[in-house]
Design a protein around this motif. Structure first.
Motif, PDB file in Angstrom:
ATOM      1  N   LYS A  43      10.122  39.676  33.756  1.00 55.55           N
ATOM      2  CA  LYS A  43      10.630  40.067  32.441  1.00 55.55           C
ATOM      3  C   LYS A  43      12.110  39.717  32.329  1.00 55.55           C
ATOM      4  O   LYS A  43      12.856  39.823  33.314  1.00 55.55           O
ATOM      5  CB  LYS A  43      10.437  41.569  32.182  1.00 55.55           C
ATOM      6  CG  LYS A  43       8.995  41.997  31.989  1.00 55.55           C
ATOM      7  CD  LYS A  43       8.882  43.497  31.708  1.00 55.55           C
ATOM      8  CE  LYS A  43       9.393  43.856  30.331  1.00 55.55           C
ATOM      9  NZ  LYS A  43       9.176  45.294  30.014  1.00 55.55           N
ATOM     10  N   PHE A  44      12.500  39.298  31.121  1.00 53.87           N
ATOM     11  CA  PHE A  44      13.900  39.064  30.801  1.00 53.87           C
ATOM     12  C   PHE A  44      14.229  40.043  29.691  1.00 53.87           C
ATOM     13  O   PHE A  44      13.749  39.893  28.564  1.00 53.87           O
ATOM     14  CB  PHE A  44      14.094  37.620  30.339  1.00 53.87           C
ATOM     15  CG  PHE A  44      15.517  37.271  30.013  1.00 53.87           C
ATOM     16  CD1 PHE A  44      16.355  36.729  30.983  1.00 53.87           C
ATOM     17  CD2 PHE A  44      16.027  37.454  28.729  1.00 53.87           C
ATOM     18  CE1 PHE A  44      17.669  36.392  30.681  1.00 53.87           C
ATOM     19  CE2 PHE A  44      17.328  37.130  28.415  1.00 53.87           C
ATOM     20  CZ  PHE A  44      18.163  36.603  29.399  1.00 53.87           C
ATOM     21  N   ASN A  45      14.994  41.063  29.986  1.00 50.71           N
ATOM     22  CA  ASN A  45      15.147  42.203  29.076  1.00 50.71           C
ATOM     23  C   ASN A  45      13.748  42.730  28.766  1.00 50.71           C
ATOM     24  O   ASN A  45      13.035  43.100  29.684  1.00 50.71           O
ATOM     25  CB  ASN A  45      15.924  41.808  27.820  1.00 50.71           C
ATOM     26  CG  ASN A  45      17.410  41.587  28.099  1.00 50.71           C
ATOM     27  OD1 ASN A  45      17.961  42.157  29.047  1.00 50.71           O
ATOM     28  ND2 ASN A  45      18.061  40.783  27.287  1.00 50.71           N
ATOM     29  N   ASP A  46      13.339  42.734  27.502  1.00 50.78           N
ATOM     30  CA  ASP A  46      12.016  43.258  27.168  1.00 50.78           C
ATOM     31  C   ASP A  46      10.963  42.166  26.974  1.00 50.78           C
ATOM     32  O   ASP A  46       9.820  42.450  26.615  1.00 50.78           O
ATOM     33  CB  ASP A  46      12.088  44.096  25.883  1.00 50.78           C
ATOM     34  CG  ASP A  46      12.941  45.352  26.057  1.00 50.78           C
ATOM     35  OD1 ASP A  46      12.934  45.903  27.175  1.00 50.78           O
ATOM     36  OD2 ASP A  46      13.605  45.752  25.083  1.00 50.78           O
ATOM     37  N   THR A  47      11.346  40.914  27.214  1.00 51.38           N
ATOM     38  CA  THR A  47      10.420  39.800  27.000  1.00 51.38           C
ATOM     39  C   THR A  47       9.685  39.451  28.286  1.00 51.38           C
ATOM     40  O   THR A  47      10.311  39.248  29.338  1.00 51.38           O
ATOM     41  CB  THR A  47      11.167  38.550  26.501  1.00 51.38           C
ATOM     42  OG1 THR A  47      11.837  38.864  25.280  1.00 51.38           O
ATOM     43  CG2 THR A  47      10.206  37.399  26.284  1.00 51.38           C
ATOM     44  N   VAL A  48       8.359  39.376  28.206  1.00 50.94           N
ATOM     45  CA  VAL A  48       7.547  39.023  29.377  1.00 50.94           C
ATOM     46  C   VAL A  48       7.792  37.560  29.728  1.00 50.94           C
ATOM     47  O   VAL A  48       7.798  36.683  28.868  1.00 50.94           O
ATOM     48  CB  VAL A  48       6.042  39.248  29.092  1.00 50.94           C
ATOM     49  CG1 VAL A  48       5.197  38.737  30.259  1.00 50.94           C
ATOM     50  CG2 VAL A  48       5.769  40.726  28.840  1.00 50.94           C
ATOM     51  N   VAL A  49       7.981  37.284  31.004  1.00 54.95           N
ATOM     52  CA  VAL A  49       8.215  35.930  31.501  1.00 54.95           C
ATOM     53  C   VAL A  49       6.991  35.509  32.312  1.00 54.95           C
ATOM     54  O   VAL A  49       6.620  36.172  33.277  1.00 54.95           O
ATOM     55  CB  VAL A  49       9.476  35.870  32.385  1.00 54.95           C
ATOM     56  CG1 VAL A  49       9.600  34.517  33.069  1.00 54.95           C
ATOM     57  CG2 VAL A  49      10.718  36.170  31.554  1.00 54.95           C
ATOM     58  N   ASP A  50       6.346  34.402  31.901  1.00 52.78           N
ATOM     59  CA  ASP A  50       5.163  33.950  32.618  1.00 52.78           C
ATOM     60  C   ASP A  50       5.373  32.653  33.384  1.00 52.78           C
ATOM     61  O   ASP A  50       4.469  32.177  34.074  1.00 52.78           O
ATOM     62  CB  ASP A  50       3.981  33.772  31.648  1.00 52.78           C
ATOM     63  CG  ASP A  50       4.291  32.782  30.537  1.00 52.78           C
ATOM     64  OD1 ASP A  50       5.375  32.154  30.576  1.00 52.78           O
ATOM     65  OD2 ASP A  50       3.453  32.633  29.630  1.00 52.78           O
ATOM     66  N   SER A  51       6.581  32.048  33.250  1.00 57.86           N
ATOM     67  CA  SER A  51       6.839  30.780  33.937  1.00 57.86           C
ATOM     68  C   SER A  51       8.330  30.480  33.919  1.00 57.86           C
ATOM     69  O   SER A  51       9.108  31.143  33.216  1.00 57.86           O
ATOM     70  CB  SER A  51       6.086  29.641  33.239  1.00 57.86           C
ATOM     71  OG  SER A  51       6.598  29.455  31.936  1.00 57.86           O
TER      72      SER A  51
END
Length: 494
Positions: free
Chosen positions: A445-453
């Motif tokens: 996660k970057f802040n509240d954003t899900v990171v998938d790659s």
């Protein structure tokens, strides 16, 4: 996915990725000639002939330009189915598919669909598509003219019998529309949107779009639109009234796919387009795109915001670096030539720069057409980049100072074991190093954003500025932790 596109860097902020090229979208299936005689109805005792059903269309395998076989001569043929730098250096080059009217690859993001930037650079000989569109328009115009003449002749005949013909007024005042309508927004914005012709010294070039950024004559567009002519080429800007002006590149940011031009002899009374707030855009909001698809200048299309924060990676197809964005997705029709043009809100404010489109297959060609999947750089990010380019001529990229892999399906951005050239993947004095991150950590996660790659992480990082404090969520040995990171900076040459 991907797009811009129409530019980039090798291992992004110490991360790398490659993107496939995107192909062209097919034209509508051929129609029967006008005035053809319909087949005679079957006799009562005759067996009805059933139309053949073409095989199911698989976007991963079916060529975009292939039209399904027609069933019977008497039946109309079926229409074809259309289908971050975590640190630095930037990722490896990828072939882009841009929304700019040129040849070359295009941005891509994930199989089976491929993102193509509407406006990637092209050879001069690649004008065939534009020429084909023009020819088609002329043919259609000829047919329309003939029908119009027939209708006028009929009216004249009836007039001789005493009927009255009422014609529309040619007074421009009668064509005015309310400011809140699409026509009203388009009428106000078109004088500030330009078509850009970029010609490189080696014969490469293409057509893209841009818009007036300020009264000093700065034009905002995509890097991939002007890259071929940035060094020793020629740039010509044409306004909607047909007036042309020479222009020069003030600064380019390959990683962001943003460029700023300056008119050499700007006219008086330039009206910059109003810039909106892309952070306040909601899915479902109406959108208006303006550009020069396939060289057709001053084209206006409409749609909605289909999604936000869509990770998109693209390259310029010339062996340069990739660009990354957390894009606005829209279903407004965007095609090669739209690159660099404004994506407007219903109120007429710029909320993004149209940069990439997605196509559904590969035909070995480099162009693509709209299938309702277009991607725009959020204007908040583009504005920050433009201000930096106007001020210094060079872009500045925020980084976390860690090399991440560019694999697409890793469940996060995996910090590599080694950096570029065998260097440390997480230098101790880097922002990530000071925050305690290590090789093998998976950032989710970057802040509240899900990171998938990795590309998703880079796109999110580049929506910020150096010095911003962010929270990274990561996994290590099955345990989830968080780290506060102050973004560093890396200055780019372009």
């Amino acid at each position: 996915m991907s797009t811009e596109n129409e530019g980039n860097e090798g291992t992004a902020a110490e991360a790398a990725s490659s993107v496939p090229s995107a192909p062209p979208v097919p034209a509508d299936a051929p129609q029967g000639p006008p005035g053809s005689t319909p087949p005679a109805p079957p006799q009562p005792d005759a067996t009805a002939v059933q139309p053949q059903v073409s095989p199911a269309y698989d976007p991963a395998t079916t060529p975009m330009a292939q039209v399904p076989a027609a069933p019977q001569p008497q039946s109309p043929p079926p229409a074809p189915q259309s289908a971050a730098d975590a640190g630095w250096p930037p990722p490896p080059p990828a072939v882009p598919a841009y929304a700019h009217g040129a040849q070359g690859g295009g941005p891509v993001w994930g199989p089976p669909g491929q993102l193509q930037a509407p406006g990637a650079p092209r050879k001069r000989g690649a004008g065939g598509l534009v020429a084909a569109v023009v020819v088609a328009a002329l043919v259609a115009g000829g047919i329309g003219g003939a029908l119009g003449y027939w209708a006028a002749d009929s009216n004249d005949s009836s007039n001789s019998s005493g009927s009255t013909t009422i014609t529309a007024s040619a007074n421009p005042q009668d064509l005015k529309r309310d400011p809140g309508t699409v026509a009203g927004v388009a009428a106000k914005a078109l004088p500030s949107v330009v078509t850009i012709d970029a010609q490189g010294g080696d014969g490469e070039g293409g057509t893209g779009t841009g818009f007036v950024y300020d009264k000093e004559g700065h034009i905002l567009t995509n890097n991939h639109v002007v890259a071929s002519a940035a060094e020793n080429g020629q740039l010509t800007v044409t306004f909607s009234n047909g007036k042309k002006y020479g222009a020069e590149v003030i600064g380019r940011a390959e990683g962001y796919d943003v460029a700023v031009l300056k008119l050499k002899n700007p006219p008086q009374g330039l009206t910059p387009l109003e810039l909106g707030n892309s952070d306040q855009v909601a899915v479902g909001d109406s959108t208006i795109a303006i550009g020069a698809p396939f060289g057709l200048s001053n084209t206006v299309t409409t749609g909605i915001i289909s999604a936000k924060n869509r990770p998109v990676a693209s390259g310029d197809g010339s062996g340069g670096s990739n660009s990354y964005m957390s894009a606005l997705q829209t279903d407004a029709s965007i095609n090669p030539g739209n690159s660099g043009g404004p994506l407007l809100s219903a109120g007429g404010a710029v909320i993004g720069i149209n940069s990439a489109i997605q196509s559904t297959g590969s035909t070995g060609q480099s162009q693509a057409g709209s299938i309702g999947l277009g991607f725009a750089i959020p204007i908040n990010q583009a504005k920050n980049v433009a201000q930096q380019l106007i001020k210094t001529g060079r872009p500045v990229y925020p980084v976390i100072g860690a090399t991440v892999t560019m694999d697409e399906k890793t469940g996060g951005a995996v910090i590599s074991d080694q950096g570029t050239g065998g260097t440390d993947a997480v230098p101790k004095d880097s922002p990530a190093g000071r925050a305690g991150l290590k090789p093998g950590d998976i950032i989710t996660k970057f802040n509240d954003t899900v990171v998938d790659s990795g590309p998703t992480l880079i796109g999110e990082i580049w929506t910020h500025k150096p010095g911003d404090k962010v929270t990274l969520t990561y996994k290590r040995g099955g345990k989830t932790s968080t780290a506060e990171v102050t973004l560093g900076e890396r200055k780019g040459d372009s």
